[in-house]
Design a protein around this motif. Structure first.
Motif, mmCIF file in Angstrom:
data_model
loop_
_atom_site.group_PDB
_atom_site.id
_atom_site.type_symbol
_atom_site.label_atom_id
_atom_site.label_comp_id
_atom_site.label_asym_id
_atom_site.label_seq_id
_atom_site.Cartn_x
_atom_site.Cartn_y
_atom_site.Cartn_z
ATOM 1 N N TYR A 1 48.973 -30.128 -17.068
ATOM 2 C CA TYR A 1 49.490 -30.597 -16.418
ATOM 3 C C TYR A 1 51.020 -29.906 -15.146
ATOM 4 C CZ TYR A 1 54.125 -33.714 -14.502
ATOM 5 O OH TYR A 1 54.895 -34.087 -14.308
ATOM 6 N N LYS A 2 51.892 -28.954 -16.058
ATOM 7 C CA LYS A 2 52.455 -28.204 -15.054
ATOM 8 C C LYS A 2 51.919 -26.642 -13.963
ATOM 9 C CE LYS A 2 55.280 -24.286 -16.666
ATOM 10 N NZ LYS A 2 55.225 -23.412 -17.754
ATOM 11 N N TYR B 1 45.728 -30.695 -14.427
ATOM 12 C CA TYR B 1 45.206 -31.496 -14.461
ATOM 13 C C TYR B 1 45.580 -32.852 -12.754
ATOM 14 C CZ TYR B 1 45.770 -36.856 -16.850
ATOM 15 O OH TYR B 1 45.582 -37.713 -17.137
ATOM 16 N N GLN B 2 46.777 -33.048 -12.232
ATOM 17 C CA GLN B 2 46.395 -33.663 -11.439
ATOM 18 C C GLN B 2 45.698 -34.331 -10.304
ATOM 19 O OE1 GLN B 2 48.661 -32.900 -12.788
ATOM 20 N NE2 GLN B 2 50.817 -32.821 -12.206
#
Lengths: 489, 671
Positions: free
Chosen positions: B53-54, B58-59
């Motif tokens: 995510y960081k 993931y996005q």
């Protein structure tokens, strides 16, 4: 997250509005704040802490500034608050550019280049930095009282519809709406229609044109390109025929308008669905008869910001000498050019705009008046189109080469059948760009944008909006994802 | 505004429902839609982790996944595509070009025509030139080596639609048209004397005289042109081998109102909401002419999907005793479309040496790419032992790893595949293969493969080994390899240790009779005309063949029983307890008897596994009834004792005794 993405259109937006409208009024702002943070964190998770820290620091600094009586301390605190906002903007946006130039100068004199790790640009920093500056300065100038609640202030800065690409909302314009607003069914529906209009502008016009512009001029951001790719673009530009060059630059002129105006429409529409009334950002800029008028119609909230927070503090037009007045004008446009991007081509773009504004004041306006309305609109439009070369092509030498190709007059035969989708879209774009030249066009625009709809109007708008929304979803997924141009600024 | 609040509320609710509709469709799937055509690497499903995510990974993955999987994805895209097609005659698919008169072309075929392939593929014409010169040299050496073993290599460049039908093309950017990869390869191969046909010029000539279209307007492959192409391939094969092969008698074209399969791959790729209007379709009727001197060789085809357009029009069983097809390097089809395996599994050397002909075809635009390096692969496999190949690959891979920063190029598998690719592209990296002369070294495995080929050519030996493999549940191919090894090393042969019953022999004979003779053309045509049913003709043919054998060996004349024997294995599998339970459940569900369910499933399996011998229902019913009778007989001890007694007294094969009794029972049942 961008508005014209599946994540936003199919997941974030429906879920957000469902929860938002179910919640009691008191809780809505908190939920909006939370959703806005999620919205920002989706696209830029590593910068969310920077954003929150700067917002919190600014909130308390401004409150402190408002309480102190001593003018010097007040001024100091105001300076610190602005320095935080502008400092962050400068560091993230212009850090790479500055170091690049320092190293270029150093190597010119035979020095060693300074070590520097490239910094990523947090999306929307140019917009939220300016919003926090308006808050600080408006409070300092006693235009309004500071916010009582941190959450309200944070909401003002990070509210997702206008967080990453404006409109730049002045604090005094929205403070009351944050505290108290009402969203009627008509607002919700008309907000949705406005959102769909913006989506159509972006997906059906700007993206279609942009795809072809990229094919001719290469991607808009040269930072990500390799040396070979840049050399390829240079060869392409050097050998482009005048027909393609003119079509490309006209296409880009329409693309940037429909891209940015589309985003603004979506932001205004989303705001209206929640009961906010954001200021308009575009007022048919391409029907301007002068460059000054163009800048009053183009990115209006930015122009207002520059006028109120840069031009006036510099003295505006109330200065001793004419030369100083023109310098102030030119300087404001130079900086606004630089605001668009950390590269020399944007500086040249800004400087050129400044020169044309000064020329306007000196003689161009009178010349245009003599030309008549329609010719002066097209003359002004032509100037805008030509200056857009420096905006689109991120290397000055290539921009100049491109302008030369425009005037090389080696026109290749034009075939409409080659790319009917592009040309029809460009015609549609031209039609809507110049539609309001007629009074009828203006009346239609007012009816669509600014009048409350009756029963029949709602039904028609609803059907059209739903069909357009479905069509946009198809277009978005059939032709691939393309981010908004103005996210880079 | 108050008077409107009711309607506004309704509109607002409808908006909300419509906004949620894709979410509902995605999760509950209340509606089903036609899937989009074309291949797209499916987006991986994202798994959430803070680190992913960081970094935004993931996005990125989630957006990609949702883009492909949201509700109403397929119909929305079809609607948009239909609109842009109707309004502008454009498509978002970069592989398809919509040209004049609604003709569709593959984009690469257009680039090939206008000489702009190089600018798109990133490979310069000079690189293509060098690569093709290298491939031609490899083919020259390969051809010479294969000829030593009596194998013929043929190469073809397929016709490109844009060259055959340029009149439907719009204006496109023009590049370097002085270099044409297909023409260059043709010249090079002619120089080396490698059998080759460039079909494009021939198709261009034929286009003027042919009454019907050689390509369909909405498809990238040849249509009726496939028939003429195959005819010329056959004649070329005849000339090369000196054998007499089956003749194709091509009749006058007749209109086809409904094709057995959809032939509009380019239209499919447009993914429109409604089908396009097609021109009237025509096909040529084909008769297969052969006599007792006609040979049916074994052929190995390597190439593109153009192959399927031939097999849809021409019955390869009538032409070849065995034909295998390697689709690019990805899938290997053995004899029929239903039997396939991944292409990388196959033993290239084995396949090269066990066929009479190796036919390699490429399409024009493909020549500009550097994939599917068969010529290099052939040569290396024929001349270099597997150990030496591995050694060299390791050496080259090590050099690649050393040349790269290990941290940035940690994927060693990639290095090895790159090394393999480099060697196939340039086999002269092996010292033994350098120069223009024919290499003298050979892969030591060749000898064993040739012995194996010899074993397969001997019917009794082949039957013995197949029976052994079946009896001992061994892999048939492995058994043959083992026997070849035994021959080469003077070891005891497996065939001397095989128990072979008349039953087994008969079974294999019938199987082979069905395989070999069912498409014996003249007989088959007569039968087809008589029965107007190709399937019946096959069975009739098989019966005729078996009858002939009966005359020679005094076998029973009940061919249907033989078919039942072939089904025996399938049925035995079904009679296992878990299968029976499943069948019983299925029967209850369908509300039919277990016996009917049992029969249906056997028929289904028989028909799907024996594609070309799909049985007519009446015949199958008879065969099945016979089989059931035999099973009952076998379960009755008294009946079996009597049969065994007869078997001993009359000194006739058990199968014949059994068949006679079954026939007798069947006849009496009917009476």
């Amino acid at each position: 997250m961008v508005f014209s993405s599946n994540v936003f259109l199919l997941y974030f937006m429906p879920v957000f509005f469902l929860v938002y409208f179910i919640l009691p009024k008191k809780a809505r702002n908190y939920f909006l704040l939370l959703a806005s943070l999620v919205f920002y964190a989706w696209g830029a998770p590593e910068f969310i802490i920077h954003l929150i820290v700067s917002v919190v620091a600014n909130f308390y600094l401004v409150r402190w500034m408002n309480k102190v009586e001593k003018p010097r301390l007040k001024k100091l605190l105001c300076g610190i608050s602005i320095a935080i906002s502008i400092g962050l903007l400068f560091y993230f946006k212009y850090g790479n550019f500055t170091m690049q130039n320092i190293n270029a100068v150093a190597s010119w004199f035979g020095g060693q280049p300074l070590q520097w790790t490239k910094i990523l640009l947090p999306i929307g920093i140019s917009f939220f930095s300016f919003q926090s500056v308006t808050y600080t300065l408006d409070t300092y100038r006693k235009v309004n009282e500071p916010m009582d609640k941190l959450s309200d202030y944070m909401l003002y800065i990070v509210m997702f519809p206008q967080l990453i690409a404006g409109p730049i909302v002045r604090y005094c314009d929205i403070a009351d709406q944050i505290r108290n607003r009402e969203s009627l069914y008509t607002d919700r529906l008309q907000g949705f229609y406005r959102f769909v209009i913006g989506l159509c502008k972006k997906v059906l016009i700007a993206d279609v044109i942009g795809f072809q512009v990229d094919a001719v001029l290469g991607p808009s951001n040269y930072d990500v390109l390799t040396t070979e790719q840049l050399a390829d673009i240079a060869t392409k530009i050097a050998t482009i025929d005048s027909t393609t060059a003119w079509i490309a630059i006209f296409a880009f002129t329409f693309q940037i308008y429909f891209d940015f105006a589309g985003y603004s429409d979506m932001a205004i529409g989303l705001g209206r669905m929640m009961g906010f009334r954001f200021p308009e950002n575009f007022d048919n800029p391409y029907v301007s008869t002068t460059i000054s008028e163009f800048w009053r119609r183009w990115h209006q909230t930015f122009s207002v910001f520059i006028k109120n927070y840069l031009y006036f503090p510099l003295g505006g037009s109330r200065v001793k000498t004419e030369a100083r007045k023109y310098f102030n004008l030119w300087f404001c446009f130079l900086l606004s050019g630089l605001w668009h991007g950390a590269a020399w081509n944007f500086v040249v773009y800004g400087a050129l705009q400044g020169i044309f504004i000064c020329a306007d004041k000196l003689f161009l306006k009178k010349f245009n008046e003599r030309l008549g309305r329609i010719p002066s609109v097209f003359f002004t439009f032509l100037i805008i189109v030509l200056t857009r070369c420096f905006f689109r092509i991120e290397r000055i030498d290539l921009s100049w080469m491109f302008i030369k190709r425009l005037f090389a007059f080696d026109f290749a035969p034009f075939h409409f059948g080659d790319n009917p989708h592009l040309y029809v879209t460009m015609l549609v774009a031209a039609f809507f760009s110049f539609f309001t030249l007629s009074k009828f066009g203006l009346r239609v625009q007012d009816k669509v944008y600014f009048t409350d709809y009756g029963k029949r109007g709602h039904i028609i708008a609803f059907v059209v909006s739903i069909l357009a929304f479905v069509f946009c979803l198809g277009a978005l997924n059939a032709s691939g994802f393309s981010p908004f141009i103005y996210f880079r600024f | 505004m108050k008077k409107n609040s009711g309607i506004l509320l309704i509109l607002f609710c409808m908006t909300a429902v419509l906004l949620f509709a894709p979410l509902i469709q995605q999760n509950l799937k209340p509606f089903t839609f036609k899937k989009l055509s074309g291949y797209l690497e499916p987006a991986p499903k994202p798994s959430f982790s803070y680190e992913a995510y960081k970094t935004g990974k993931y996005q990125h993955l989630a957006e990609g996944f949702l883009k492909e999987n949201f509700g109403f994805h397929d119909p929305l895209i079809r609607i948009y595509n239909q609109c842009t097609y109707d309004l502008f005659k454009t498509t978002s698919n970069k592989d398809v070009a919509i040209e004049k008169d609604g003709w569709l072309y593959h984009t690469e075929s257009i680039r090939h025509y206008f000489g702009t392939m190089g600018s798109i593929s990133g490979i310069s014409n000079q690189q293509v030139h060098d690569n093709l010169a290298n491939q031609a040299l490899c083919l020259y050496k390969t051809n010479a080596i294969l000829q030593e073993y009596g194998i013929h290599l043929l190469t073809f460049t397929l016709p490109t639609k844009s060259f055959v039908y340029p009149e439907h093309l719009r204006k496109h950017p023009i590049g370097d048209t002085t270099f044409n990869a297909a023409t260059f390869l043709e010249k090079q191969l002619a120089l080396y004397g490698v059998p080759h046909i460039n079909m494009t010029p021939w198709f261009q000539q034929m286009q003027d005289t042919c009454p019907i279209s050689l390509f369909y307007s909405k498809d990238s492959h040849w249509a009726s042109g496939a028939v003429f192409a195959m005819d010329s391939v056959l004649r070329y094969m005849e000339r090369l081998s000196g054998q007499q092969l089956t003749q194709l008698q091509i009749g006058t074209p007749y209109p086809v109102y409904k094709l057995t399969r959809h032939e509009a791959d380019l239209e499919d790729l447009l993914n429109l909401a409604r089908p396009l209007k097609h021109e009237p379709l025509y096909e040529y009727p084909i008769h297969y002419l052969s006599n007792k001197y006609t040979q049916r060789p074994t052929v190995w085809f390597l190439g593109t999907s153009f192959y399927w357009r031939i097999t849809r029009r021409i019955n390869f069983d009538a032409l070849f005793s065995s034909r295998d097809f390697l689709y690019y390097t990805s899938i290997y089809y053995t004899n029929r479309e239903q039997d396939y395996q991944p292409g990388y599994h196959i033993d290239l050397l084995h396949e090269l040496l066990t066929h009479d002909f190796v036919v390699l075809f490429k399409d024009g635009p493909q020549l500009y790419h550097q994939g599917a390096l068969f010529p290099g692969k052939f040569l290396i496999n024929l001349c270099i032992s597997e150990e030496r190949q591995k050694e060299k690959i390791n050496f080259v891979a090590d050099s690649i790893i050393q040349a790269w920063d290990p941290q940035t190029y940690a994927d060693s598998i990639k290095c090895y595949s790159q090394a393999e690719f480099l060697l196939q592209q340039n086999p002269e990296m092996f010292e033994e293969l350098r120069g223009d002369s024919i290499p003298t070294c050979r892969n030591p495995r060749i000898e064993q493969i040739l012995v194996e080929k010899k074993i397969r050519a001997d019917r009794t030996w082949r039957f013995l080994l197949t029976a052994k493999a079946n009896n001992d549940s061994l892999d048939v191919q492995k058994t043959f390899e083992k026997e070849a090894y035994n021959v080469l090393n003077n070891k005891e042969l497996l065939r001397n240790h095989t128990f072979f019953t008349t039953y087994d022999y008969f079974d294999l004979l019938v199987k082979e009779a069905l395989d070999d003779n069912c498409w014996h053309s003249d007989l088959c045509i007569t039968k087809s005309e008589q029965t107007r049913n190709v399937i019946n003709a096959i069975i009739e043919q098989a019966i005729d063949t078996v009858e002939k054998r009966i005359q020679q060996h005094a076998y029973d004349n009940d061919t249907l029983m033989m078919m039942a024997c072939a089904m025996d294995k399938i049925v035995k599998g079904f009679e296992k307890e878990p299968n029976l339970v499943a069948l019983r459940e299925k029967a209850v569900k369908k509300q039919i008897s277990l016996d009917k369910m049992f029969r249906d499933d056997v028929v289904w399996i028989f028909n799907t596994t024996n594609y070309d011998r799909r049985l007519h229902d009446d015949v199958l019913t008879q065969a099945f009834a016979n089989y059931r009778t035999e099973r009952k007989m076998r379960n009755q001890q008294q009946a079996m004792e009597s049969i065994m007694q007869k078997h001993q007294d009359l000194n006739m094969p058990l199968r014949i005794i059994l068949n006679r009794d079954i026939k007798w029972i069947q006849d009496h049942k009917q009476q």
